[in-house]
Write a protein that holds these residues in place. Structure first.
Motif, PDB file in Angstrom:
ATOM      1  N   PHE A  36       0.617  -1.018   0.073  1.00 30.94           N
ATOM      2  CA  PHE A  36      -0.034   0.013   0.133  1.00 30.94           C
ATOM      3  C   PHE A  36       0.887   1.429   0.137  1.00 30.94           C
ATOM      4  CE2 PHE A  36      -2.183   3.349   2.080  1.00 30.94           C
ATOM      5  CZ  PHE A  36      -3.311   3.621   1.434  1.00 30.94           C
ATOM      6  N   PRO A  37       2.047   1.508   0.708  1.00 31.61           N
ATOM      7  CA  PRO A  37       2.561   2.864   0.844  1.00 31.61           C
ATOM      8  C   PRO A  37       3.120   3.035  -0.658  1.00 31.61           C
ATOM      9  CG  PRO A  37       3.195   1.512   2.514  1.00 31.61           C
ATOM     10  CD  PRO A  37       2.477   0.431   1.881  1.00 31.61           C
ATOM     11  N   LEU A  38       3.642   1.937  -1.190  1.00 32.62           N
ATOM     12  CA  LEU A  38       3.972   2.076  -2.718  1.00 32.62           C
ATOM     13  C   LEU A  38       3.141   2.638  -3.694  1.00 32.62           C
ATOM     14  CD1 LEU A  38       6.358  -1.231  -3.143  1.00 32.62           C
ATOM     15  CD2 LEU A  38       6.840   0.884  -2.017  1.00 32.62           C
ATOM     16  N   TYR A  39       1.953   1.941  -3.342  1.00 27.86           N
ATOM     17  CA  TYR A  39       0.687   2.049  -4.117  1.00 27.86           C
ATOM     18  C   TYR A  39       0.295   3.702  -4.018  1.00 27.86           C
ATOM     19  CZ  TYR A  39      -4.339   2.601  -5.347  1.00 27.86           C
ATOM     20  OH  TYR A  39      -5.769   2.970  -5.398  1.00 27.86           O
ATOM     21  N   ASP A  40       0.126   4.019  -2.836  1.00 26.86           N
ATOM     22  CA  ASP A  40      -0.238   5.383  -2.495  1.00 26.86           C
ATOM     23  C   ASP A  40       0.939   6.380  -2.877  1.00 26.86           C
ATOM     24  OD1 ASP A  40      -2.005   7.447  -1.226  1.00 26.86           O
ATOM     25  OD2 ASP A  40      -0.538   7.786   0.268  1.00 26.86           O
ATOM     26  N   PHE A  41       2.072   6.331  -2.974  1.00 24.64           N
ATOM     27  CA  PHE A  41       3.017   7.225  -3.563  1.00 24.64           C
ATOM     28  C   PHE A  41       2.982   7.064  -4.841  1.00 24.64           C
ATOM     29  CE2 PHE A  41       5.882   6.210   0.386  1.00 24.64           C
ATOM     30  CZ  PHE A  41       4.953   6.742   1.461  1.00 24.64           C
ATOM     31  N   LEU A  56      -1.505  -6.830  -4.051  1.00 28.73           N
ATOM     32  CA  LEU A  56      -2.086  -7.304  -3.031  1.00 28.73           C
ATOM     33  C   LEU A  56      -3.643  -7.259  -3.030  1.00 28.73           C
ATOM     34  CD1 LEU A  56       0.176  -6.621  -0.180  1.00 28.73           C
ATOM     35  CD2 LEU A  56      -0.059  -9.028  -1.132  1.00 28.73           C
ATOM     36  N   PRO A  57      -4.405  -8.382  -3.029  1.00 28.20           N
ATOM     37  CA  PRO A  57      -5.789  -8.212  -2.676  1.00 28.20           C
ATOM     38  C   PRO A  57      -6.119  -7.367  -1.261  1.00 28.20           C
ATOM     39  CG  PRO A  57      -5.486 -10.349  -3.126  1.00 28.20           C
ATOM     40  CD  PRO A  57      -3.853  -9.805  -2.892  1.00 28.20           C
ATOM     41  N   PRO A  58      -7.064  -6.670  -1.105  1.00 29.69           N
ATOM     42  CA  PRO A  58      -7.420  -5.846  -0.009  1.00 29.69           C
ATOM     43  C   PRO A  58      -7.373  -6.833   1.149  1.00 29.69           C
ATOM     44  CG  PRO A  58      -8.780  -4.965  -1.692  1.00 29.69           C
ATOM     45  CD  PRO A  58      -8.112  -6.194  -2.248  1.00 29.69           C
ATOM     46  N   GLY A 278       0.662  -0.280   7.798  1.00 33.17           N
ATOM     47  CA  GLY A 278       0.563   0.094   6.571  1.00 33.17           C
ATOM     48  C   GLY A 278       0.988  -0.725   5.368  1.00 33.17           C
ATOM     49  N   HIS A 279       1.333  -2.091   5.613  1.00 27.24           N
ATOM     50  CA  HIS A 279       1.478  -2.893   4.526  1.00 27.24           C
ATOM     51  C   HIS A 279       0.242  -2.896   3.459  1.00 27.24           C
ATOM     52  CE1 HIS A 279       3.449  -4.736   7.988  1.00 27.24           C
ATOM     53  NE2 HIS A 279       4.291  -5.294   7.158  1.00 27.24           N
ATOM     54  N   ASN A 280      -1.006  -2.885   4.058  1.00 25.90           N
ATOM     55  CA  ASN A 280      -2.069  -3.203   2.894  1.00 25.90           C
ATOM     56  C   ASN A 280      -3.417  -2.572   3.719  1.00 25.90           C
ATOM     57  OD1 ASN A 280      -3.661  -3.904   0.789  1.00 25.90           O
ATOM     58  ND2 ASN A 280      -3.624  -6.102   1.267  1.00 25.90           N
ATOM     59  N   VAL A 281      -4.388  -2.312   3.116  1.00 21.48           N
ATOM     60  CA  VAL A 281      -5.741  -1.806   3.668  1.00 21.48           C
ATOM     61  C   VAL A 281      -6.789  -2.849   3.467  1.00 21.48           C
ATOM     62  CG1 VAL A 281      -4.816   0.575   3.668  1.00 21.48           C
ATOM     63  CG2 VAL A 281      -6.040  -0.451   1.712  1.00 21.48           C
ATOM     64  N   ARG A 288     -12.629   4.061  -0.134  1.00 14.70           N
ATOM     65  CA  ARG A 288     -12.787   5.382   0.419  1.00 14.70           C
ATOM     66  C   ARG A 288     -11.366   6.175   0.134  1.00 14.70           C
ATOM     67  NH1 ARG A 288     -12.231   5.704   5.500  1.00 14.70           N
ATOM     68  NH2 ARG A 288     -11.880   3.384   6.333  1.00 14.70           N
ATOM     69  N   GLY A 289     -10.508   5.701  -0.417  1.00 13.03           N
ATOM     70  CA  GLY A 289      -9.044   6.611  -0.674  1.00 13.03           C
ATOM     71  C   GLY A 289      -8.289   6.804   0.352  1.00 13.03           C
ATOM     72  N   VAL A 290      -8.306   5.865   1.385  1.00 17.34           N
ATOM     73  CA  VAL A 290      -7.359   6.496   2.375  1.00 17.34           C
ATOM     74  C   VAL A 290      -6.035   6.524   1.991  1.00 17.34           C
ATOM     75  CG1 VAL A 290      -8.671   5.324   4.268  1.00 17.34           C
ATOM     76  CG2 VAL A 290      -6.930   3.817   3.209  1.00 17.34           C
ATOM     77  N   SER A 291      -5.187   7.204   2.613  1.00 19.15           N
ATOM     78  CA  SER A 291      -3.751   7.338   2.106  1.00 19.15           C
ATOM     79  C   SER A 291      -2.817   7.009   3.163  1.00 19.15           C
ATOM     80  CB  SER A 291      -3.538   9.047   1.837  1.00 19.15           C
ATOM     81  OG  SER A 291      -3.636   9.605   3.180  1.00 19.15           O
TER      82      SER A 291
END
Length: 308
Positions: A36-41, A56-58, A278-281, A288-291
């Motif tokens: 997720f951190p990589l995805y968000d950045f 990664l699947p949610p 923060g690995h995944n959400v 919801r677009g959490v960051s």
């Protein structure tokens, strides 16, 4: 196993409609990220010039994730494949080995970031675990200077792949860098005022970078390996630490069972608070677009509560 993966990949790519060209009709960079951190950045820097997806699947815990042949196919249709490092995602090697490196650029988000050494569990002492025996603690993004370095590595890859939009990517990356620097400052100022400096976590060793950056003593129930289970002696030791340090809260981690933290809480009369590695959400959080920054802000509030 590798030959079977390659055969399945060839068959899947041969299916009509699966060509890479058909995935890029909108002209955007196609980017697949692991965590997720990589995805968000990557989505923040790419903006409307990139189509970024999370491999990664949610809700799936990444340490035990096993990629499927269709995951390799999905990455093969991308321009960029972004992962943290070989220690964090040992399963990434199977994906990378099946890629057409002439078409897909592999981006190591953690390139140039040294790994700190995490503790070795009693169960794995002397063995060569995927994390513990091959380079230490891979949760590098929880030091926000490292998070900024990861974002810069992603920016470099974007510019190299799409130099025509260099100024756009750099503008987005500069805004993100400022937000991460401001987040770091809020952590420093807030945690410096907390009277307690012991962070006790009933999970695997994920918050070492965060604790070191802000002068906290970090104690986890298990070592870096998320599958490790604490021994009865270790649990008894943690209960003693809770009592000796007069801690009123024990932390648990998302995507993993809270059982250990709840056991410690029952023994000591403490309460349980979540802490996000923060690995995944979850699917709902993704929609919801959490960051990454919003997750860390949640951490800051829970640390402020737990360290009073």
């Amino acid at each position: 196993m590798k030959w079977l993966m390659a055969l399945l990949l060839a068959l899947l790519l041969a299916v009509p409609g699966c060509s890479r060209e058909k995935q890029q009709t909108d002209g955007k960079l196609q980017v697949v990220t692991t965590l997720f951190p990589l995805y968000d950045f990557a989505r923040t820097i790419g903006g409307d010039k990139a189509r970024v997806s999370l491999l990664l699947p949610p809700g799936v815990e990444p340490h035990s994730f096993e990629p499927r042949p269709e995951d390799v196919v999905r990455v093969n249709r991308a321009d960029l494949f972004v992962y943290t490092n070989a220690v964090m995602e040992p399963w990434g090697a199977n994906i990378i080995s099946g890629l057409d490196r002439g078409k897909v650029e592999v981006v190591e988000g953690g390139k140039g970031i040294p790994l700190a050494q995490g503790p070795v569990s009693d169960q794995h002492r002397g063995e060569h675990d995927a994390h513990e025996g091959k380079g230490g603690d891979p949760h590098i993004w929880l030091d926000f200077d490292n998070a900024r370095a990861i974002a810069k590595n992603i920016l470099t890859a974007y510019v190299a792949r799409d130099p025509a939009n260099k100024a756009y990517y750099e503008q987005n990356a500069a805004k993100l860098d400022g937000q991460l620097a401001a987040l770091d400052q809020r952590f420093k100022e807030t945690l410096a005022q907390c009277p307690k400096k012991v962070l006790l976590h009933g999970g695997h060793y994920a918050f070492g970078y965060l604790a070191r950056r802000y002068g906290l003593k970090y104690i986890s129930a298990s070592a870096v390996n998320a599958d490790a289970e604490p021994t009865p002696a270790k649990l008894a030791e943690l209960v003693q630490v809770m009592r000796r340090e007069h801690l009123n809260y024990v932390y648990t981690e998302e995507l993993l069972s809270p059982r250990i933290a709840e056991t410690i809480a029952r023994e000591t009369g403490a309460k349980v608070l979540p802490l996000r590695a923060g690995h995944n959400v979850t699917r709902d959080e993704l929609q919801r677009g959490v960051s990454f920054i919003s997750l860390m802000e949640e951490n800051l509030q829970n640390l402020k509560t737990g360290l009073q």
